[in-house]
Design an enzyme around this catalytic site. Structure first.
Site, short mmCIF file in Angstrom:
data_model
loop_
_atom_site.label_atom_id
_atom_site.label_comp_id
_atom_site.label_asym_id
_atom_site.label_seq_id
_atom_site.Cartn_x
_atom_site.Cartn_y
_atom_site.Cartn_z
N HIS A 1 50.39 -65.13 -79.27
CA HIS A 1 49.16 -64.34 -79.15
C HIS A 1 48.75 -64.32 -77.68
CE1 HIS A 1 44.84 -63.43 -79.63
NE2 HIS A 1 45.10 -63.02 -80.85
N ASP B 1 49.01 -73.84 -81.10
CA ASP B 1 47.99 -72.90 -81.57
C ASP B 1 48.05 -72.90 -83.09
OD1 ASP B 1 46.50 -70.74 -82.42
OD2 ASP B 1 47.56 -69.26 -81.21
N GLN C 1 46.59 -69.80 -87.42
CA GLN C 1 47.09 -69.26 -88.68
C GLN C 1 47.66 -70.36 -89.59
OE1 GLN C 1 46.40 -66.28 -89.40
NE2 GLN C 1 45.94 -65.42 -87.39
N LYS D 1 38.89 -68.26 -89.26
CA LYS D 1 40.09 -67.98 -90.05
C LYS D 1 40.23 -68.99 -91.19
CE LYS D 1 42.40 -66.20 -85.92
NZ LYS D 1 42.23 -64.75 -86.12
N CYS E 1 47.26 -58.31 -80.58
CA CYS E 1 47.19 -59.20 -79.41
C CYS E 1 48.52 -59.91 -79.18
CB CYS E 1 46.06 -60.22 -79.56
SG CYS E 1 44.41 -59.50 -79.54
#
Length: 402
Positions: free
Chosen positions: A120, A197, A200, A223, A360
């Protein structure tokens, strides 16, 4: 909650923003359950007060709730201590904090940073800013044929000059999962630090940062069925302790004088100003909600839906599906000859909400040979009816542009 043989969760009634709407944009932001909405309403209403410095009872109670949430976040991701949890506005701020306060002070000219092709923008641009500042170089790990970060290639290309590795746990475009422990072993093998990261991953996978052996881990609450504007950075204590403040202001200080200011220890050092108190309360409620259901059940539910959607889309002529067979909660695709924005617009007319664009992740789009993709992403409230509506909508797209 009911679970069928399809491992399908029945939770739509908990989400007032869903109703009969086929919401398939959870990777962008998740809808909120009543439990989170109610917790935030209480925090803004009868429980509201500032934290840390109030001597009155309600402020003391809110401070207790605020710091209890920090302990809950630590437990949720397997941190050794709540002192390793820094509240941030989201994963983007968490990555920028590490880029500026760790890489910006530890890296020098000639050092290298290792990213992957599927990152991202939030896990690319902060490192570019730092690399330009200190004279470091960025290298990019390629992907396997099915869209996973190629760890064999990473092992072959990493060198002792690489000081920082930053990778996505789950791709926001392809849904591909990273073997974080192997990636960490590769990074540590040359003495590099590794940031993950987890935006998700956290909504659908049980996370244990100690078992993963990474050095930093970031995620955003919105999220995870929580509010916007709040997230968490986990960092190893010994790393946080050597990092200078990211911002200056109230709360993050020890003593202030015009001659010299000294700073509070981590994590307080990185939390300048009045915090997002109600956001922290909402994050705490979101963690309670998903833990009551179970991350394993959530992941199984979403995997079943993705498998059903993938099989249906792959059976349609002129539809190309991206990513691995075992993608986690996310399915990107294109309809031949139709711009993803047109796909999204037509689906919206049928009550199906997807994401269309570069997500992104422009470098990944170029790697895939497209300008953009359509993306359906599933959540805890998604069901087979959403998949059926998606497929029916795409069939309508093909008829209109046929």
């Amino acid at each position: 909650m009911t679970v069928t043989a399809f491992d399908q969760l029945d939770l739509r009634h908990d989400f007032p923003g869903v109703g009969s709407w086929h919401y398939l944009d959870s990777a962008a932001t998740a809808q909120k359950p009543n439990a989170v909405i109610d917790a935030i309403a209480r925090a803004y209403g009868p429980d509201y007060a500032t934290v840390h410095r109030g001597v009155y009872e309600r402020s003391a109670n809110m401070t207790l709730a605020y710091e209890a949430a920090r302990r809950k976040v630590a437990s949720f991701i397997g941190a050794a201590s709540d002192s390793e949890i820094v509240y941030v506005r989201g994963a983007t701020e968490g990555i920028n904090l590490v880029a500026q306060s760790w890489a910006g002070t530890q890296l020098k000219a000639g050092d290298r940073i290792l990213l992957s092709m599927l990152e991202h923008h939030s896990n690319i641009v902060p490192w570019q800013i730092v690399a330009e500042k200190v004279g470091a170089t960025i290298d990019v790990v390629p992907l396997t044929a099915d869209g996973k970060i190629d760890l064999d290639a990473m092992a072959a290309m990493i060198t002792p000059q690489h000081k920082m590795v930053a990778l996505a746990h789950v791709s926001n475009v392809l849904g591909s999962l990273l073997d974080v422990r192997r990636a960490a072993d590769i990074a540590h093998g040359v003495g590099a630090k590794i940031l993950i990261d987890g935006c998700q991953a956290v909504p659908r996978l049980a996370i244990d940062v100690q078992a993963l052996d990474c050095d930093f881990y970031v995620f955003s609450a919105h999220k995870l069925y929580g509010p916007t504007g709040i997230g968490a950075l986990w960092g190893r204590k010994e790393l946080l302790d050597v990092m200078p403040p990211y911002q200056g202001g109230g709360s993050m200080i020890d003593k202030v004088a015009f001659e010299k200011t000294t700073y509070a220890p981590a994590p307080t050092r990185f939390e300048a100003g009045t915090p997002h108190i109600t956001g922290v309360v909402g994050l705490s409620a979101a963690i309670d909600y998903v833990q009551a259901i179970g991350l394993d059940a959530i992941h199984a539910h979403e995997c079943a839906l993705v498998a059903k959607a993938r099989a249906a889309l792959e059976s349609l002529n002129s539809v190309r599906v991206f990513g691995p067979e075992d993608s986690a909660g996310i399915l990107s695709f294109e309809v031949e000859g139709v711009h993803p924005h047109d796909v999204g617009t037509i689906l919206d007319e049928t009550g199906v909400a997807i994401r269309a664009g570069h997500h992104c992740a422009q470098p990944l789009m170029r790697h895939l040979g497209v300008e953009a993709t359509a993306r359906a992403s599933f959540g805890i409230y998604s069901d087979e009816g959403d998949v059926d509506a998606l497929v029916k909508g795409i069939e309508r797209v093909r008829k209109i542009f046929g």
